[in-house]
Design an enzyme around this catalytic site. Structure first.
Site, PDB file in Angstrom:
ATOM      1  N   VAL A 135       1.195  -3.670   3.977  1.00 39.47           N
ATOM      2  CA  VAL A 135       1.170  -4.964   4.668  1.00 39.47           C
ATOM      3  C   VAL A 135       2.397  -5.819   4.360  1.00 39.47           C
ATOM      4  O   VAL A 135       2.577  -6.880   4.949  1.00 39.47           O
ATOM      5  CB  VAL A 135      -0.118  -5.754   4.358  1.00 39.47           C
ATOM      6  CG1 VAL A 135      -1.334  -5.014   4.871  1.00 39.47           C
ATOM      7  CG2 VAL A 135      -0.237  -6.061   2.875  1.00 39.47           C
ATOM      8  N   SER A 162       0.793  -1.235   0.000  1.00 36.84           N
ATOM      9  CA  SER A 162       0.000   0.000   0.000  1.00 36.84           C
ATOM     10  C   SER A 162       0.819   1.277   0.000  1.00 36.84           C
ATOM     11  O   SER A 162       0.252   2.367  -0.172  1.00 36.84           O
ATOM     12  CB  SER A 162      -0.953   0.015   1.194  1.00 36.84           C
ATOM     13  OG  SER A 162      -2.022  -0.871   0.980  1.00 36.84           O
ATOM     14  N   TYR A 216      -3.662  -2.300 -10.447  1.00 36.85           N
ATOM     15  CA  TYR A 216      -3.582  -2.092  -8.993  1.00 36.85           C
ATOM     16  C   TYR A 216      -2.682  -3.143  -8.338  1.00 36.85           C
ATOM     17  O   TYR A 216      -1.780  -2.816  -7.567  1.00 36.85           O
ATOM     18  CB  TYR A 216      -4.993  -2.148  -8.403  1.00 36.85           C
ATOM     19  CG  TYR A 216      -5.038  -2.119  -6.895  1.00 36.85           C
ATOM     20  CD1 TYR A 216      -4.779  -0.946  -6.180  1.00 36.85           C
ATOM     21  CD2 TYR A 216      -5.347  -3.266  -6.164  1.00 36.85           C
ATOM     22  CE1 TYR A 216      -4.822  -0.923  -4.795  1.00 36.85           C
ATOM     23  CE2 TYR A 216      -5.398  -3.252  -4.781  1.00 36.85           C
ATOM     24  CZ  TYR A 216      -5.133  -2.079  -4.100  1.00 36.85           C
ATOM     25  OH  TYR A 216      -5.167  -2.060  -2.733  1.00 36.85           O
ATOM     26  N   TYR A 256      -4.719   3.341   7.894  1.00 37.23           N
ATOM     27  CA  TYR A 256      -6.055   2.755   7.968  1.00 37.23           C
ATOM     28  C   TYR A 256      -6.753   3.196   9.252  1.00 37.23           C
ATOM     29  O   TYR A 256      -6.723   4.369   9.607  1.00 37.23           O
ATOM     30  CB  TYR A 256      -5.972   1.226   7.842  1.00 37.23           C
ATOM     31  CG  TYR A 256      -5.040   0.775   6.744  1.00 37.23           C
ATOM     32  CD1 TYR A 256      -5.229   1.201   5.437  1.00 37.23           C
ATOM     33  CD2 TYR A 256      -3.943  -0.040   7.010  1.00 37.23           C
ATOM     34  CE1 TYR A 256      -4.364   0.807   4.420  1.00 37.23           C
ATOM     35  CE2 TYR A 256      -3.074  -0.440   6.000  1.00 37.23           C
ATOM     36  CZ  TYR A 256      -3.292  -0.012   4.713  1.00 37.23           C
ATOM     37  OH  TYR A 256      -2.429  -0.390   3.722  1.00 37.23           O
ATOM     38  N   LYS A 305       0.327   3.429  -2.991  1.00 40.12           N
ATOM     39  CA  LYS A 305      -0.826   4.317  -3.103  1.00 40.12           C
ATOM     40  C   LYS A 305      -0.413   5.791  -3.041  1.00 40.12           C
ATOM     41  O   LYS A 305      -1.112   6.651  -3.579  1.00 40.12           O
ATOM     42  CB  LYS A 305      -1.835   4.004  -2.002  1.00 40.12           C
ATOM     43  CG  LYS A 305      -2.435   2.602  -2.105  1.00 40.12           C
ATOM     44  CD  LYS A 305      -3.264   2.247  -0.876  1.00 40.12           C
ATOM     45  CE  LYS A 305      -3.801   0.824  -0.961  1.00 40.12           C
ATOM     46  NZ  LYS A 305      -4.535   0.414   0.262  1.00 40.12           N
TER      47      LYS A 305
END
Length: 306
Positions: free
Chosen positions: A260, A63, A190, A242, A66
């Site tokens: 992660v 992530s 993605y 998150y 992102k």
């Protein structure tokens, strides 16, 4: 300030934390890591670098990617992007379907999975082809890292085969007309950008532009405007971990983004970028020892935005 000595002290203090937590085994290919690995890198705006641990060992950025895709999409679409992905903390797990249904397919922010899928979809639309889109993302990261960054095909295929929740998110958003391209095209892009392999030194280098108001301090190239850099940094602080983002802001006090795969990047405005890696995760999906290491860093140095 003796940053090398500080990193060495943190590495020593962090040892008891390295056996706590669990690796992200829901992505099968991510299980194949040394669970007690630790690395930490600092890159100052003048180019000086300080490292400890296995800092040259590459891991799946997951992530953290992102940040790159959102930076690209925000540069291309500016405020228009906010109609498709908001900029509020979610307070829910990164792959939650419940909130997305309630809010009619508009993700709360670009750093939860649904938001990043929309951001990726916007890039596929802009570049008109999934292969061109992933090449442009790759080139963007290469430019920031001053290196050639590659995708781990095993991790990519593992995510492609097991990413059922992400597929559900994409289908739900498609039903609300917030995914514009064929779902497979968007999801393949993605999963690929989540599967880039980088080490802590490379990642710290890529984040320097956000520590320097959008301009790469090593090349003087403006990557994004200072206004957009401010918005990305604010989202990293409020949404970068998150539903543990508040906890990270409380204990660490820096804009940051986790993945992660065990990596966390963070920036100290006008001073440096930091990356830490430790693959065992806490219950929220963030590196357990990595979070503690960054808390120790801001405590020892006093370098916090608060």
């Amino acid at each position: 300030m003796n940053y090398q000595k500080i990193l060495e002290d943190i590495q020593e203090q962090i040892q008891p934390e390295l056996i706590k937590g669990n690796v992200a085994d829901y992505i099968p290919a991510l299980k194949n890591v040394k669970e007690n690995d630790f690395a930490m890198s600092i890159r100052l705006l003048d180019g000086q670098t300080f490292n400890v641990g296995c800092f040259d060992k590459k891991f799946s950025i997951q992530s953290i990617s992102k940040v790159f895709t959102y930076s690209m999409a925000l540069k291309i679409y500016s405020k228009e992007l906010y109609s498709r992905v908001w900029y509020e903390p979610s307070g829910n797990p990164f792959n939650s379907l419940v909130q997305l249904e309630y809010e009619k397919g508009i993700p709360r922010n670009p750093f939860i999975n649904a938001g990043a899928i929309v951001t990726t979809d916007s890039l596929v639309t802009h570049f008109k082809d999934k292969n061109i889109a992933i090449k442009q993302i790759n080139d963007f990261i290469n430019n920031l890292s001053k290196d050639n960054i590659l995708i781990d095909e095993d991790i990519y295929m593992s995510e492609l085969k097991t990413g059922h929740r992400n597929r559900a998110l994409a289908n739900l958003m498609k039903s609300f007309s917030n995914i514009k391209n064929p779902i497979n095209n968007t999801l393949e892009t993605y999963f690929k950008h989540c599967s880039f392999m980088m080490n802590t030194q490379q990642l710290a280098t890529t984040m320097l532009f956000l520590a320097n108001h959008g301009t790469d301090p090593l090349t003087k190239e403006e990557i994004i405007t200072s206004s957009k850099a401010k918005r990305i940094n604010s989202l990293m602080l409020t949404c970068g971990h998150y539903d543990a983002s508040g906890d990270f802001a409380f204990h660490v006090g820096l804009p940051g983004k986790s993945g992660v795969g065990g990596g966390i990047v963070a920036i100290v405005p006008k001073k440096m970028a930091i990356c830490v890696y430790s693959p065992r995760l806490n219950s929220k999906g963030n590196s357990l020892a990595g979070t503690k290491a960054l808390e120790l860093f801001t405590t020892i140095t006093g370098l916090s935005i608060f």
